[in-house]
Scaffold this active site. Structure first.
Site, PDB file in Angstrom:
ATOM      1  CG  ASP A 144     -28.141 -43.659 -25.139  1.00 51.71           C
ATOM      2  OD1 ASP A 144     -27.196 -43.208 -25.803  1.00 51.71           O
ATOM      3  OD2 ASP A 144     -28.169 -44.826 -24.716  1.00 51.71           O
ATOM      4  CG  ASP A 176     -23.585 -43.077 -27.593  1.00 46.69           C
ATOM      5  OD1 ASP A 176     -24.774 -42.788 -27.328  1.00 46.69           O
ATOM      6  OD2 ASP A 176     -22.903 -43.831 -26.889  1.00 46.69           O
TER       7      ASP A 176
END
Length: 439
Positions: free
Chosen positions: A66, A248
């Site tokens: 992430d 992201d």
């Protein structure tokens, strides 16, 4: 993690004053090893997952890598019902375990959270073993109902809740990779194995075409940068000044400021439905060519998404509904370029030079199969043009007849429980869930 688009959330903002802290954590070490490739699994186009191990002997975990957070955490053997069927770390079985004991707590952009404590052990990613890595053991977790066991953050150190040095920084400092760079390739075709890759220490030039377009990180914390403009079609401007975005990998959709998202979806003819938290439009309201291209200009280069790349199409039996991947961002005046963007454009993250690079993915032209009757036929729409007037916070308005290139499509079978040609039927039939792994 699963979330409702209507949920109210708060997110940590990062100031530009954090740049010196991040830079100081990059070691100047020469003659490092070569870059390595971590294969990823495409989980129904919702997120891409890899495998790491912790401890000696190694204990394996499925991990979501992430770029929207900086902590590494996995469930603890001491975690009971809230950790479900996830794999759990047992410190007693590791000879390299070191106690830390500091408390740990983190909340993400979809309302999910993890609470536990910090420990230290050897963490191995694709054969690269980082010693004395601080990570969190989760004692209580909520909102993690997917198949990944935990999360490995790849953002700047400023987002590390426990003040620990993120794993990637230690990987570079311990002479395991040649340069402080990592990159992602996501394949939007969920039937392909592996479904993507994470390159640690470099880039895989076979996974993109042309050259990488770089843009400097404007605010360290998230991988945040300036976007030159965002447009729908050839004349409708969604954002032309003060456009900010982050890349992201932990967020499924593409999210932006409310007024700009409303304007963009209006250009698509899509309206918001509170019951689902999503914007949608009847696919047959226009021809396929009648839906506009959406273009993000970054670092002076255009990155364009066409209709089959930004709609998720669901067959309800008698009609087809096009669900927009554009939703409202939890960050103030910041776009989040999630996986529906990153699966079309290869992305590189350069900590040494504080920049992000994008290039057209080799999977850019992949298109999900759709029925011929999904969109309005060209014949019946011959005398019809679609004109939409939109208004954004920049004060830009425009009345536009939209044109988009035709994408070759084929047919698919329908199922409410399985994945077909890149469409996440499980998510779309529940109509309330997406992933926002954003701290």
């Amino acid at each position: 993690m699963i979330c409702s688009m209507t949920v109210e959330i708060s997110c940590k903002r990062i100031s530009s004053s954090s740049s010196d802290t991040a830079s100081s954590k990059i070691a100047s070490i020469q003659n490092k090893a070569t870059s390595v490739d971590e294969n990823l699994i495409n989980e129904m186009n919702s997120y891409w997952m890899g495998t790491i191990s912790i401890g000696t002997p190694p204990q394996s975990f499925n991990i979501d890598f992430d770029t929207g957070s900086s902590d590494l955490w996995i469930p603890s053997i001491r975690c009971l019902s809230s950790c479900g069927n996830h794999s759990r770390y047992n410190a007693n079985k590791s000879s390299t375990y070191q106690a830390n004991g500091a408390s740990f707590s983190i909340s993400y952009g979809d309302g999910s959270f993890v609470k536990g404590y910090l420990d230290s052990d050897t963490v191995t990613v694709d054969g690269l073993s980082v010693v004395n890595q601080v990570f969190a053991e989760a004692l209580n977790m909520s909102g993690f109902n997917d198949v990944s066991d935990g999360l490995l953050g790849l953002a700047y150190p400023d987002l590390a809740n426990g003040g620990e040095t993120p794993l990637f920084y230690n990987m570079y400092a311990q002479n395991l990779i040649p340069q402080p760079v990592f990159s992602f390739y996501f394949n939007p075709d969920s039937s392909v194995v592996p479904g993507g890759e994470l390159i640690l220490g470099g880039a895989d030039t076979s996974k993109y075409t042309g050259s990488l377009a770089y843009v400097n990180v404007s605010t360290q914390g998230y991988w945040q940068f300036k976007v030159n403009s965002i447009t729908a079609g050839s004349t409708t401007t969604i954002c032309s000044s003060n456009c900010n975005a982050i890349a992201d990998t932990g967020t499924t959709l593409i999210l932006g400021p409310t007024s700009q998202i409303n304007a963009l979806n209006a250009a698509l003819g899509a309206t918001y439905h509170a019951s689902t938290g999503l914007y949608s439009v009847s696919c047959s309201s226009r021809t396929q060519q009648g839906f506009p291209n959406i273009t993000f200009t970054i670092g002076g280069q255009q990155f364009t998404l066409s209709v089959l790349q930004y709609f998720i199409i669901v067959n309800s039996g008698s009609s087809f509904t096009c669900y927009s991947v554009f939703g409202v961002s939890p960050l103030t005046n910041v776009w989040i370029l999630g996986d529906y963007f990153l699966s079309r454009f290869y992305s590189l993250y350069d900590i040494g030079q504080n920049r992000v690079g994008f290039a057209t993915s080799i999977s850019y032209n992949y298109a999900p199969y759709v029925y011929p009757q999904t969109f309005q036929s060209t014949t019946s729409a011959a005398s019809t043009t679609h004109s939409t007037t939109v208004s954004t916070t920049n004060g830009n308005t425009g009345s536009t007849s939209f044109t988009a290139p035709t994408t070759t499509v084929s047919t698919m079978t329908n199922s409410s429980k399985t994945m077909h040609r890149g469409i996440d039927w499980t998510i779309l039939f529940s109509l309330i869930v997406i992933y926002i792994r954003l701290q």
